[in-house]
Design a protein around this motif. Structure first.
Motif, PDB file in Angstrom:
ATOM      1  N   GLU B  16      51.230  67.560 -34.849  1.00  0.00           N
ATOM      2  CA  GLU B  16      51.574  68.280 -36.069  1.00  0.00           C
ATOM      3  C   GLU B  16      50.469  69.217 -36.553  1.00  0.00           C
ATOM      4  O   GLU B  16      50.664  69.933 -37.546  1.00  0.00           O
ATOM      5  CB  GLU B  16      52.012  67.328 -37.188  1.00  0.00           C
ATOM      6  CG  GLU B  16      53.269  66.536 -36.839  1.00  0.00           C
ATOM      7  CD  GLU B  16      53.750  65.666 -37.977  1.00  0.00           C
ATOM      8  OE1 GLU B  16      53.180  65.774 -39.082  1.00  0.00           O
ATOM      9  OE2 GLU B  16      54.696  64.886 -37.768  1.00  0.00           O
ATOM     10  N   ALA B  17      49.347  69.262 -35.885  1.00  0.00           N
ATOM     11  CA  ALA B  17      48.298  70.221 -36.239  1.00  0.00           C
ATOM     12  C   ALA B  17      48.595  71.553 -35.563  1.00  0.00           C
ATOM     13  O   ALA B  17      49.306  71.616 -34.554  1.00  0.00           O
ATOM     14  CB  ALA B  17      46.941  69.694 -35.778  1.00  0.00           C
ATOM     15  N   PRO B  18      48.024  72.651 -36.109  1.00  0.00           N
ATOM     16  CA  PRO B  18      48.167  73.954 -35.440  1.00  0.00           C
ATOM     17  C   PRO B  18      47.214  74.062 -34.259  1.00  0.00           C
ATOM     18  O   PRO B  18      46.205  73.365 -34.193  1.00  0.00           O
ATOM     19  CB  PRO B  18      47.783  74.952 -36.532  1.00  0.00           C
ATOM     20  CG  PRO B  18      46.829  74.182 -37.388  1.00  0.00           C
ATOM     21  CD  PRO B  18      47.279  72.747 -37.349  1.00  0.00           C
ATOM     22  N   VAL B  19      47.536  74.957 -33.340  1.00  0.00           N
ATOM     23  CA  VAL B  19      46.668  75.158 -32.190  1.00  0.00           C
ATOM     24  C   VAL B  19      46.641  76.631 -31.803  1.00  0.00           C
ATOM     25  O   VAL B  19      47.617  77.359 -32.017  1.00  0.00           O
ATOM     26  CB  VAL B  19      47.134  74.309 -30.978  1.00  0.00           C
ATOM     27  CG1 VAL B  19      48.440  74.843 -30.404  1.00  0.00           C
ATOM     28  CG2 VAL B  19      46.058  74.242 -29.908  1.00  0.00           C
ATOM     29  N   GLU B  20      45.492  77.066 -31.295  1.00  0.00           N
ATOM     30  CA  GLU B  20      45.362  78.408 -30.719  1.00  0.00           C
ATOM     31  C   GLU B  20      44.660  78.289 -29.382  1.00  0.00           C
ATOM     32  O   GLU B  20      43.592  77.686 -29.283  1.00  0.00           O
ATOM     33  CB  GLU B  20      44.553  79.317 -31.648  1.00  0.00           C
ATOM     34  CG  GLU B  20      44.357  80.716 -31.053  1.00  0.00           C
ATOM     35  CD  GLU B  20      43.558  81.631 -31.962  1.00  0.00           C
ATOM     36  OE1 GLU B  20      44.185  82.417 -32.707  1.00  0.00           O
ATOM     37  OE2 GLU B  20      42.304  81.580 -31.905  1.00  0.00           O
ATOM     38  N   LEU B  21      45.268  78.844 -28.354  1.00  0.00           N
ATOM     39  CA  LEU B  21      44.665  78.912 -27.030  1.00  0.00           C
ATOM     40  C   LEU B  21      44.269  80.358 -26.785  1.00  0.00           C
ATOM     41  O   LEU B  21      45.097  81.263 -26.870  1.00  0.00           O
ATOM     42  CB  LEU B  21      45.662  78.428 -25.964  1.00  0.00           C
ATOM     43  CG  LEU B  21      46.271  77.052 -26.185  1.00  0.00           C
ATOM     44  CD1 LEU B  21      47.165  76.674 -25.004  1.00  0.00           C
ATOM     45  CD2 LEU B  21      45.215  76.003 -26.425  1.00  0.00           C
ATOM     46  N   ARG B  22      43.005  80.552 -26.429  1.00  0.00           N
ATOM     47  CA  ARG B  22      42.476  81.921 -26.378  1.00  0.00           C
ATOM     48  C   ARG B  22      42.556  82.515 -24.981  1.00  0.00           C
ATOM     49  O   ARG B  22      42.354  81.823 -23.974  1.00  0.00           O
ATOM     50  CB  ARG B  22      41.030  81.920 -26.874  1.00  0.00           C
ATOM     51  CG  ARG B  22      40.914  81.495 -28.337  1.00  0.00           C
ATOM     52  CD  ARG B  22      39.475  81.520 -28.792  1.00  0.00           C
ATOM     53  NE  ARG B  22      38.678  80.487 -28.133  1.00  0.00           N
ATOM     54  CZ  ARG B  22      37.362  80.432 -28.189  1.00  0.00           C
ATOM     55  NH1 ARG B  22      36.679  81.357 -28.856  1.00  0.00           N
ATOM     56  NH2 ARG B  22      36.700  79.459 -27.600  1.00  0.00           N
ATOM     57  N   CYS B  23      42.820  83.811 -24.954  1.00  0.00           N
ATOM     58  CA  CYS B  23      42.920  84.546 -23.695  1.00  0.00           C
ATOM     59  C   CYS B  23      42.395  85.961 -23.908  1.00  0.00           C
ATOM     60  O   CYS B  23      42.831  86.657 -24.827  1.00  0.00           O
ATOM     61  CB  CYS B  23      44.365  84.602 -23.218  1.00  0.00           C
ATOM     62  SG  CYS B  23      44.642  85.680 -21.784  1.00  0.00           S
ATOM     63  N   ASN B  24      41.474  86.390 -23.059  1.00  0.00           N
ATOM     64  CA  ASN B  24      41.007  87.767 -23.045  1.00  0.00           C
ATOM     65  C   ASN B  24      41.222  88.344 -21.650  1.00  0.00           C
ATOM     66  O   ASN B  24      41.121  87.628 -20.654  1.00  0.00           O
ATOM     67  CB  ASN B  24      39.527  87.840 -23.429  1.00  0.00           C
ATOM     68  CG  ASN B  24      39.322  87.593 -24.899  1.00  0.00           C
ATOM     69  OD1 ASN B  24      39.165  86.456 -25.325  1.00  0.00           O
ATOM     70  ND2 ASN B  24      39.350  88.658 -25.679  1.00  0.00           N
ATOM     71  N   ARG B  77      49.598  80.733 -29.923  1.00  0.00           N
ATOM     72  CA  ARG B  77      49.512  79.885 -31.114  1.00  0.00           C
ATOM     73  C   ARG B  77      50.796  79.071 -31.284  1.00  0.00           C
ATOM     74  O   ARG B  77      51.877  79.478 -30.856  1.00  0.00           O
ATOM     75  CB  ARG B  77      49.306  80.730 -32.379  1.00  0.00           C
ATOM     76  CG  ARG B  77      48.079  81.584 -32.377  1.00  0.00           C
ATOM     77  CD  ARG B  77      47.887  82.291 -33.711  1.00  0.00           C
ATOM     78  NE  ARG B  77      46.729  83.176 -33.649  1.00  0.00           N
ATOM     79  CZ  ARG B  77      46.793  84.492 -33.547  1.00  0.00           C
ATOM     80  NH1 ARG B  77      47.968  85.090 -33.479  1.00  0.00           N
ATOM     81  NH2 ARG B  77      45.694  85.219 -33.497  1.00  0.00           N
ATOM     82  N   LYS B  78      50.610  77.924 -31.953  1.00  0.00           N
ATOM     83  CA  LYS B  78      51.768  77.149 -32.391  1.00  0.00           C
ATOM     84  C   LYS B  78      51.373  76.486 -33.709  1.00  0.00           C
ATOM     85  O   LYS B  78      50.308  75.877 -33.798  1.00  0.00           O
ATOM     86  CB  LYS B  78      52.184  76.100 -31.367  1.00  0.00           C
ATOM     87  CG  LYS B  78      53.488  75.395 -31.731  1.00  0.00           C
ATOM     88  CD  LYS B  78      54.025  74.553 -30.609  1.00  0.00           C
ATOM     89  CE  LYS B  78      55.362  73.928 -31.008  1.00  0.00           C
ATOM     90  NZ  LYS B  78      55.973  73.119 -29.924  1.00  0.00           N
ATOM     91  N   PRO B  79      52.193  76.619 -34.743  1.00  0.00           N
ATOM     92  CA  PRO B  79      51.799  76.106 -36.059  1.00  0.00           C
ATOM     93  C   PRO B  79      51.769  74.580 -36.160  1.00  0.00           C
ATOM     94  O   PRO B  79      51.042  74.032 -36.980  1.00  0.00           O
ATOM     95  CB  PRO B  79      52.854  76.697 -37.002  1.00  0.00           C
ATOM     96  CG  PRO B  79      53.986  77.111 -36.136  1.00  0.00           C
ATOM     97  CD  PRO B  79      53.453  77.375 -34.783  1.00  0.00           C
ATOM     98  N   SER B  80      52.545  73.900 -35.311  1.00  0.00           N
ATOM     99  CA  SER B  80      52.607  72.442 -35.390  1.00  0.00           C
ATOM    100  C   SER B  80      52.987  71.911 -34.001  1.00  0.00           C
ATOM    101  O   SER B  80      54.112  72.109 -33.553  1.00  0.00           O
ATOM    102  CB  SER B  80      53.647  72.016 -36.434  1.00  0.00           C
ATOM    103  OG  SER B  80      53.799  70.607 -36.447  1.00  0.00           O
ATOM    104  N   VAL B  81      52.046  71.245 -33.347  1.00  0.00           N
ATOM    105  CA  VAL B  81      52.296  70.822 -31.968  1.00  0.00           C
ATOM    106  C   VAL B  81      52.925  69.429 -31.925  1.00  0.00           C
ATOM    107  O   VAL B  81      52.796  68.628 -32.855  1.00  0.00           O
ATOM    108  CB  VAL B  81      51.010  70.831 -31.117  1.00  0.00           C
ATOM    109  CG1 VAL B  81      50.484  72.255 -30.994  1.00  0.00           C
ATOM    110  CG2 VAL B  81      49.957  69.887 -31.688  1.00  0.00           C
TER     111      VAL B  81
END
Lengths: 112, 115
Positions: B16-24, B77-81
């Motif tokens: 239920e926490a948000p997550v961000e996976l980074r990509c460049n 991103r996903k607001p709630s995993v």
């Protein structure tokens, strides 16, 4: 849905053997690809083909060859398997650049 | 030549926490951008893609990604995993040139969702 079928999920081969990995797609896609996946290295392109009998080297073609005699089938060949070719092999096909790939379930090859 | 960098090899997060996976990414020409997900013992499945137009793209399973041309990034991103989001995620880039749509993949980010 497009299906990409890899003939084997798991293979164990001996060093020096000639190994064939088969891949078949059922949606008339022009482009087909072979990748290998290793932990920490992601997916690396071995070979790809954009038409029947056409092939191009990817980033790591050494020790591999490919065959595409029919549009739906793309085979990866390990001429003389070595232990450093132990890996997960993923086949994919695509219609065009903007569509993205459809992947098969992968073949986990172990060379002993 | 194109390349992709995924800055985090593993991301642990609570349900239920948000997550961000980074990509460049790096490329000298225009690109298409993709995120794929791989569940254990399976092939890769397309999550979402950016081709052109709106820089915010929405994908399956509640994921979204934003294309930032100036920063050459495409973060997921996903607001709630959920627990079921536990998987490996791959960012990929395809240059808009050439005859075949070659994708170059990042090294992957393993998302681990726990209770």
């Amino acid at each position: 849905d497009v299906k990409v079928t890899q003939s084997s999920r798991y293979l164990v081969k001996r060093t020096g053997e000639k190994v064939f990995l088969e891949c078949v797609q059922d949606m008339d896609h022009e482009n087909m690809f072979w990748y290998r996946q290793d932990p920490g290295l992601g997916l690396r392109l071995i070979y790809f083909s954009y038409d029947v009998k056409m092939k191009e080297k990817g980033d790591i073609p050494e020790g591999y060859s490919v065959s595409r005699e029919k549009k739906e089938r793309f085979s990866l060949i390990l001429e003389s398997a070595s232990t450093n070719q132990t890996s997960m092999y993923l086949c994919a096909s695509s219609l065009s650049a903007g569509v993205g790939y459809t992947f098969g379930s992968g073949t986990r090859l172990t060379v002993v | 030549a194109q390349s992709v960098t995924q800055l985090d090899s593993q991301v642990p997060v609570f349900e239920e926490a948000p997550v961000e996976l980074r990509c460049n990414y790096s490329s000298s020409v225009s690109v298409y951008l993709f995120w794929y997900v791989q569940y254990p013992n399976q092939g890769l499945q397309l999550l979402l893609k950016y081709l052109s137009g709106s820089t915010l793209v929405k994908g399956i399973n509640g994921f979204e990604a934003e294309f930032n041309k100036s920063q050459t990034s495409f973060h997921l991103r996903k607001p709630s995993v959920h627990i079921s989001d536990t998987a490996e995620y791959f960012c990929a880039v395809s240059e808009i040139t050439g005859t075949a749509s070659k994708l170059t993949f990042g090294t992957g980010t393993r998302l681990q969702v726990t209770l």
